[in-house]
Design a protein around this motif. Structure first.
Motif, PDB file in Angstrom:
ATOM      1  N   GLU A  59       2.370 -15.655 -22.119  1.00 26.31           N
ATOM      2  CA  GLU A  59       3.153 -14.754 -21.281  1.00 26.31           C
ATOM      3  C   GLU A  59       2.244 -13.733 -20.629  1.00 26.31           C
ATOM      4  N   LEU A  60       2.640 -13.280 -19.459  1.00 27.03           N
ATOM      5  CA  LEU A  60       1.770 -12.434 -18.653  1.00 27.03           C
ATOM      6  C   LEU A  60       2.584 -11.295 -18.052  1.00 27.03           C
ATOM      7  N   ARG A  61       2.030 -10.078 -18.118  1.00 25.59           N
ATOM      8  CA  ARG A  61       2.624  -8.925 -17.451  1.00 25.59           C
ATOM      9  C   ARG A  61       1.872  -8.688 -16.144  1.00 25.59           C
ATOM     10  N   LEU A  62       2.620  -8.546 -15.080  1.00 26.06           N
ATOM     11  CA  LEU A  62       2.045  -8.348 -13.754  1.00 26.06           C
ATOM     12  C   LEU A  62       2.656  -7.121 -13.102  1.00 26.06           C
ATOM     13  N   GLY A  63       1.942  -6.574 -12.137  1.00 24.08           N
ATOM     14  CA  GLY A  63       2.435  -5.421 -11.400  1.00 24.08           C
ATOM     15  C   GLY A  63       2.372  -5.646  -9.904  1.00 24.08           C
ATOM     16  N   LEU A  64       3.375  -5.136  -9.216  1.00 26.33           N
ATOM     17  CA  LEU A  64       3.407  -5.116  -7.759  1.00 26.33           C
ATOM     18  C   LEU A  64       3.512  -3.655  -7.353  1.00 26.33           C
ATOM     19  N   ALA A  65       2.505  -3.169  -6.650  1.00 22.72           N
ATOM     20  CA  ALA A  65       2.519  -1.796  -6.135  1.00 22.72           C
ATOM     21  C   ALA A  65       2.742  -1.850  -4.637  1.00 22.72           C
ATOM     22  N   THR A  66       3.721  -1.140  -4.158  1.00 20.70           N
ATOM     23  CA  THR A  66       4.011  -1.130  -2.724  1.00 20.70           C
ATOM     24  C   THR A  66       3.264   0.016  -2.044  1.00 20.70           C
ATOM     25  N   ASP A  68       4.381   2.372  -0.409  1.00 19.66           N
ATOM     26  CA  ASP A  68       5.088   3.648  -0.573  1.00 19.66           C
ATOM     27  C   ASP A  68       5.152   4.095  -2.040  1.00 19.66           C
ATOM     28  N   LYS A  69       4.241   3.533  -2.852  1.00 21.40           N
ATOM     29  CA  LYS A  69       3.996   3.974  -4.228  1.00 21.40           C
ATOM     30  C   LYS A  69       5.083   3.578  -5.226  1.00 21.40           C
ATOM     31  N   ARG A  70       5.887   2.597  -4.896  1.00 21.80           N
ATOM     32  CA  ARG A  70       6.805   2.071  -5.895  1.00 21.80           C
ATOM     33  C   ARG A  70       6.098   1.021  -6.749  1.00 21.80           C
ATOM     34  N   ARG A  71       6.559   0.867  -7.974  1.00 21.52           N
ATOM     35  CA  ARG A  71       5.960  -0.083  -8.904  1.00 21.52           C
ATOM     36  C   ARG A  71       7.028  -1.046  -9.398  1.00 21.52           C
ATOM     37  N   GLY A 123      -6.512  -0.068  -8.122  1.00 17.99           N
ATOM     38  CA  GLY A 123      -5.745   0.997  -7.494  1.00 17.99           C
ATOM     39  C   GLY A 123      -5.600   0.799  -5.990  1.00 17.99           C
ATOM     40  N   SER A 124      -5.399   1.915  -5.265  1.00 14.39           N
ATOM     41  CA  SER A 124      -5.001   1.845  -3.858  1.00 14.39           C
ATOM     42  C   SER A 124      -6.015   1.111  -2.978  1.00 14.39           C
ATOM     43  N   LEU A 125      -7.301   1.335  -3.198  1.00 12.20           N
ATOM     44  CA  LEU A 125      -8.296   0.670  -2.362  1.00 12.20           C
ATOM     45  C   LEU A 125      -8.279  -0.839  -2.597  1.00 12.20           C
ATOM     46  N   ALA A 126      -8.114  -1.253  -3.841  1.00 13.28           N
ATOM     47  CA  ALA A 126      -8.053  -2.685  -4.139  1.00 13.28           C
ATOM     48  C   ALA A 126      -6.814  -3.323  -3.519  1.00 13.28           C
ATOM     49  N   VAL A 136      -4.383   3.431   1.161  1.00 12.84           N
ATOM     50  CA  VAL A 136      -5.301   4.552   0.970  1.00 12.84           C
ATOM     51  C   VAL A 136      -4.915   5.708   1.882  1.00 12.84           C
ATOM     52  N   ARG A 137      -4.841   6.880   1.283  1.00 12.78           N
ATOM     53  CA  ARG A 137      -4.568   8.113   2.021  1.00 12.78           C
ATOM     54  C   ARG A 137      -5.792   9.022   1.929  1.00 12.78           C
ATOM     55  N   PRO A 138      -5.885  10.038   2.777  1.00 10.32           N
ATOM     56  CA  PRO A 138      -7.059  10.918   2.714  1.00 10.32           C
ATOM     57  C   PRO A 138      -7.275  11.540   1.344  1.00 10.32           C
TER      58      PRO A 138
END
Length: 221
Positions: A59-66, A68-71, A123-126, A136-138
């Motif tokens: 079994e595997l846990r995965l994440g989707l980050a949008t 607009d910072k939703r997970r 994270g965001s850059l990846a 990516v934001r400033p």
């Protein structure tokens, strides 16, 4: 594709094949499932997340980050995976960073490589690099991942990160321990008595000497 993801690294990436929703191990809210289906249909990857105590083999846990910072979290059977990617090397991600950041990040990647502890990024850059979407934001930090070998390499790496970590962009991220767990590099550089350590499926405190001893033993081996 190996059925057991026990050794797939957190911060790695996967793509799911058609019909992956039939391989869910935990239910999803209908709206989140629909969004994840659209995401996978577009060929976008998901990040490998930390497991949870009680998860079964395969079994595997995965994440989707949008953007607009939703997970959105997914819990699927590993045989739903059709492609697996390692954590993203910083050398590849530099091209997706804001132009003003690129010289600093390229120099850091080079210096870390010279130490023998090549940098990966999450994270965001990846997410921005892997998807082509804007994350990516400033004010964004750059989350880095390192796997130093031995105590001397660890110490030299931490010296480098302390020297450059508060420039623009600010550097955050983790050091992988020889036993597969991870600790925030900033916390380890501060040398507290106890450290918050993230394992494959659990988070807990360890005393500093026991963490450093892992690198001492690796260097002596």
């Amino acid at each position: 594709m190996p059925p057991d993801p026990a050794h797939w690294p957190r911060h790695g990436w996967v793509r799911l094949g058609k019909g992956w929703a039939s391989r869910l191990c935990s239910p999803m809210a209908p709206a989140e499932r629909a969004e994840a289906e659209d995401w996978c249909r577009a060929g976008r990857p998901l990040v490998i997340a930390r497991g949870r105590p009680g998860d079964g083999m395969g079994e595997l846990r995965l994440g989707l980050a949008t953007p607009d910072k939703r997970r959105i979290g997914l819990h699927v059977a590993a045989d739903a995976v059709v492609e697996r990617l390692d954590p993203l090397p910083l050398t590849e991600a530099v091209e997706s960073a804001p132009e003003a950041w690129r010289p600093m990040l390229a120099d850091l990647a080079r210096r870390a490589q010279e130490l023998g502890a090549a940098a990966s990024v999450y994270g965001s850059l990846a997410w921005q690099h892997r998807t082509g979407l804007r994350y990516v934001r400033p004010e964004s930090d750059v989350d880095l991942l390192f796997a130093p070998h031995g105590r001397r390499q660890l110490d030299r790496l931490l010296e480098l990160l302390v020297a450059v970590g508060d420039r623009t962009p600010r550097l955050d991220g983790e050091i992988l321990l020889p036993d597969g767990a991870a600790v925030a590099w900033r916390e380890l550089a501060g040398r507290p008595a106890r450290l918050l350590v993230k394992g494959p499926a659990e988070v807990g405190l360890r005393d500093l000497p026991s963490v450093l001893a892992l690198f001492d033993r690796e260097e002596a081996a």
